[in-house]
Structures are given as structure tokens and as C-alpha cells.
Design a protein around this motif. Structure first.
Motif, mmCIF file in Angstrom:
data_model
loop_
_atom_site.group_PDB
_atom_site.id
_atom_site.type_symbol
_atom_site.label_atom_id
_atom_site.label_comp_id
_atom_site.label_asym_id
_atom_site.label_seq_id
_atom_site.Cartn_x
_atom_site.Cartn_y
_atom_site.Cartn_z
ATOM 1 N N MET A 1 0.848 -1.197 0.000
ATOM 2 C CA MET A 1 0.000 0.000 0.000
ATOM 3 C C MET A 1 0.886 1.249 0.000
ATOM 4 O O MET A 1 1.857 1.332 0.747
ATOM 5 C CB MET A 1 -0.904 0.006 1.237
ATOM 6 C CG MET A 1 -1.830 1.197 1.312
ATOM 7 S SD MET A 1 -2.924 1.123 2.745
ATOM 8 C CE MET A 1 -3.782 2.674 2.574
ATOM 9 N N ILE A 2 0.548 2.208 -0.846
ATOM 10 C CA ILE A 2 1.362 3.406 -0.957
ATOM 11 C C ILE A 2 1.203 4.294 0.283
ATOM 12 O O ILE A 2 0.117 4.399 0.851
ATOM 13 C CB ILE A 2 0.981 4.193 -2.229
ATOM 14 C CG1 ILE A 2 1.990 5.323 -2.466
ATOM 15 C CG2 ILE A 2 -0.439 4.729 -2.152
ATOM 16 C CD1 ILE A 2 1.872 5.961 -3.834
ATOM 17 N N ASP A 3 2.301 4.884 0.707
ATOM 18 C CA ASP A 3 2.287 5.810 1.834
ATOM 19 C C ASP A 3 1.511 7.063 1.417
ATOM 20 O O ASP A 3 1.900 7.737 0.465
ATOM 21 C CB ASP A 3 3.731 6.172 2.207
ATOM 22 C CG ASP A 3 3.829 7.049 3.436
ATOM 23 O OD1 ASP A 3 2.903 7.845 3.685
ATOM 24 O OD2 ASP A 3 4.854 6.946 4.142
ATOM 25 N N PRO A 4 0.420 7.399 2.108
ATOM 26 C CA PRO A 4 -0.365 8.567 1.695
ATOM 27 C C PRO A 4 0.425 9.877 1.736
ATOM 28 O O PRO A 4 0.152 10.783 0.947
ATOM 29 C CB PRO A 4 -1.539 8.584 2.682
ATOM 30 C CG PRO A 4 -1.110 7.734 3.828
ATOM 31 C CD PRO A 4 -0.189 6.720 3.256
ATOM 32 N N ALA B 1 -4.840 14.130 -5.913
ATOM 33 C CA ALA B 1 -4.655 13.295 -4.721
ATOM 34 C C ALA B 1 -5.511 13.770 -3.552
ATOM 35 O O ALA B 1 -5.636 13.060 -2.552
ATOM 36 C CB ALA B 1 -3.191 13.284 -4.302
ATOM 37 N N ASN B 2 -6.113 14.947 -3.693
ATOM 38 C CA ASN B 2 -6.893 15.539 -2.599
ATOM 39 C C ASN B 2 -8.200 16.121 -3.110
ATOM 40 O O ASN B 2 -8.598 17.229 -2.755
ATOM 41 C CB ASN B 2 -6.072 16.617 -1.889
ATOM 42 C CG ASN B 2 -4.867 16.051 -1.171
ATOM 43 O OD1 ASN B 2 -4.972 15.543 -0.065
ATOM 44 N ND2 ASN B 2 -3.704 16.137 -1.804
ATOM 45 N N GLY B 3 -8.888 15.354 -3.938
ATOM 46 C CA GLY B 3 -10.166 15.800 -4.467
ATOM 47 C C GLY B 3 -11.258 15.871 -3.421
ATOM 48 O O GLY B 3 -12.335 16.409 -3.698
ATOM 49 N N ILE C 1 -8.150 10.690 -5.369
ATOM 50 C CA ILE C 1 -9.231 10.812 -4.394
ATOM 51 C C ILE C 1 -10.209 11.873 -4.890
ATOM 52 O O ILE C 1 -9.807 12.994 -5.181
ATOM 53 C CB ILE C 1 -8.711 11.217 -3.002
ATOM 54 C CG1 ILE C 1 -7.652 10.231 -2.506
ATOM 55 C CG2 ILE C 1 -9.865 11.334 -2.005
ATOM 56 C CD1 ILE C 1 -8.173 8.846 -2.198
ATOM 57 N N GLY C 2 -11.489 11.532 -4.975
ATOM 58 C CA GLY C 2 -12.487 12.502 -5.380
ATOM 59 C C GLY C 2 -12.441 12.799 -6.866
ATOM 60 O O GLY C 2 -11.712 12.166 -7.637
ATOM 61 N N ALA C 3 -13.236 13.784 -7.288
ATOM 62 C CA ALA C 3 -13.334 14.138 -8.702
ATOM 63 C C ALA C 3 -13.455 15.650 -8.863
ATOM 64 O O ALA C 3 -14.516 16.173 -9.204
ATOM 65 C CB ALA C 3 -14.528 13.442 -9.354
ATOM 66 N N PRO C 4 -12.377 16.388 -8.599
ATOM 67 C CA PRO C 4 -12.439 17.842 -8.753
ATOM 68 C C PRO C 4 -12.703 18.239 -10.203
ATOM 69 O O PRO C 4 -12.278 17.561 -11.138
ATOM 70 C CB PRO C 4 -11.055 18.305 -8.293
ATOM 71 C CG PRO C 4 -10.165 17.120 -8.513
ATOM 72 C CD PRO C 4 -11.026 15.926 -8.230
#
Length: 231
Positions: free
Chosen positions: A1-4, A142-144, A164-167
Motif C-alpha cells: 500500500m502506498i504511503d499517503p 490526490a486531494n479531491g 481521491i475525489g473528482a475535482p
């Protein structure tokens, strides 16, 4: 798992303000002795209601002072908060070696503003030009769940390890850009973003590697029109 953290995840959560709002004007936030974050609070902003916020990232070798003219007039006239962090080094960490201290600086500046103003989660935009545009794309995707909108000007690359998310994205680029040629940047990024499912408004303009006032105004309208439809 990738480090956030390495993927650029911001340690930021919306919260109710715990301190008094800052008065209208341009403020150094006092977070860092050098290359501090700057916040523009417009006249007439209602600090008792959820406030729209744009986080503006400067280009390589740039500063808050140099990038502020891109959006400061719009912040004043359209009454949105304008936060301008500054990279620790001449450009953003992701351009040099990957997410690190600048990610932490951005999260800290966001928290500082959120402690003083009620931020609207659906009206929070990341924006930037050149290296700042690349940082907007990379950090924003990465921060949507933090950034609802992205305004990207003349970006050279995007580096995304976690989506993450869909900006909603407004992306512009000059056809005469010799520093970051459009054929290897915007014309590659836009189809890839659309294929990944992101809503993209794309504008090409006849110009060099510089943001254009008319296109910036169109990008602000893209953000504010969406505010109105969400209201």
C-alpha cells in the motif's frame, strides 16, 4: 500500500473556526520565518457564512508577491479568500524530489485559515501557473476531497500516485509556449484526464508561457458559475 504522505495526501479536515476572522487586507500568516503563506481577505466578505477559497501556487523561482496579481483583483471584486503558500525552496518539492515539506506547509496554511473562517467544502479551488500548475494538478487529484475545483495554467506535468475525489478542472495553455510546449503537456494531459473520468474545461490561447488576463477571468467565471449553480 502506498504511503499517503508520499502520495501527497494533505492532513487537513474542515472544522468550525475557533479564532476571530482576520480583517480585510493582505496578511502574512506568521507560520514561517521565510517564504511565509499570504492570505488576502476581501472587503465585504461575510465571515459568518461558508467562504469560498482559492489556494494559488506560484511558478518555479516564483513567490507569493509575483503570483498574487494573477487572482488578487478577482478575489477582491468577487469576494473570495485567496491563500498563497510559498514553496520552501525555489520551486515545489514534487518538482525536485517528491511530496514532502511543501505538502505540510500547504496543510498548515489551510488549517490556519480554517481556524479563522468557515470554509465551504464545495467551493475550495487549487490554482497555479507553470510549476504551480503542475503542483495544482498533482496535489489536487490526490486531494479531491479537499479541492472541489482546479485551475491549471501552463502546467508541464502531472504526477499522481493516488486519486481521491473528482475535482472539476479548468486547464489552459498557450499555443506559442516555448518553455513548456503544448504538444507535450496540455494536449497530452487533457485526453488522459477525460479518459480517467475528470470533468475538464480546456482552453487553448494564442500566447506564450504566461497566464492571460482574459483566460484567468474565464477560469474565475468557471469557478464562480459553479458556485452559483451549487447554491
Amino acid at each position: 500500500m502506498i504511503d499517503p504522505d508520499l502520495a501527497g495526501r494533505l492532513h487537513f479536515r474542515h472544522r468550525l473556526p475557533t479564532q476571530k476572522p482576520l480583517p480585510p487586507g493582505r496578511h502574512d500568516l506568521g507560520l514561517y520565518a521565510e517564504r511565509d503563506a499570504v492570505l488576502v481577505v476581501p472587503e465585504g466578505l461575510d465571515s459568518h457564512r461558508p467562504c469560498p477559497l482559492v489556494v494559488l501556487f506560484h511558478g518555479g523561482g516564483g513567490s507569493a508577491e509575483r503570483i498574487l496579481p494573477m487572482l488578487e483583483r478577482h478575489a477582491q471584486s468577487e469576494e473570495f479568500l485567496l491563500l498563497v503558500p510559498q514553496s520552501q525552496f525555489p520551486t515545489w518539492d514534487i518538482v525536485i524530489a517528491g511530496h514532502g515539506p511543501d505538502r505540510e506547509r500547504v496543510a498548515g496554511a489551510l488549517a490556519h485559515v480554517a481556524d479563522r473562517f468557515p470554509l465551504d467544502p464545495g467551493r475550495l479551488c487549487f490554482a497555479g501557473h507553470s510549476d504551480g500548475g503542475s503542483y495544482t494538478l498533482s496535489l489536487g487529484l490526490a486531494n479531491g476531497d479537499v479541492a472541489s475545483h482546479l485551475i491549471v495554467s501552463s502546467a508541464g506535468f502531472l504526477s499522481v500516485h493516488l486519486q481521491i475525489g473528482a475535482p472539476k478542472i479548468f486547464l489552459s495553455h498557450g499555443t506559442r509556449d516555448q518553455q513548456i510546449p503544448i504538444d507535450r503537456s496540455a494536449r497530452v494531459h487533457v485526453p488522459a484526464l477525460r479518459e480517467a473520468g475528470y470533468p475538464v474545461t480546456y482552453v487553448e490561447y494564442d500566447g506564450p508561457h504566461a497566464h492571460q488576463p482574459a483566460v484567468v477571468a474565464q477560469a474565475v467565471d468557471f469557478f464562480l458559475r459553479d458556485q452559483a449553480s451549487a447554491g
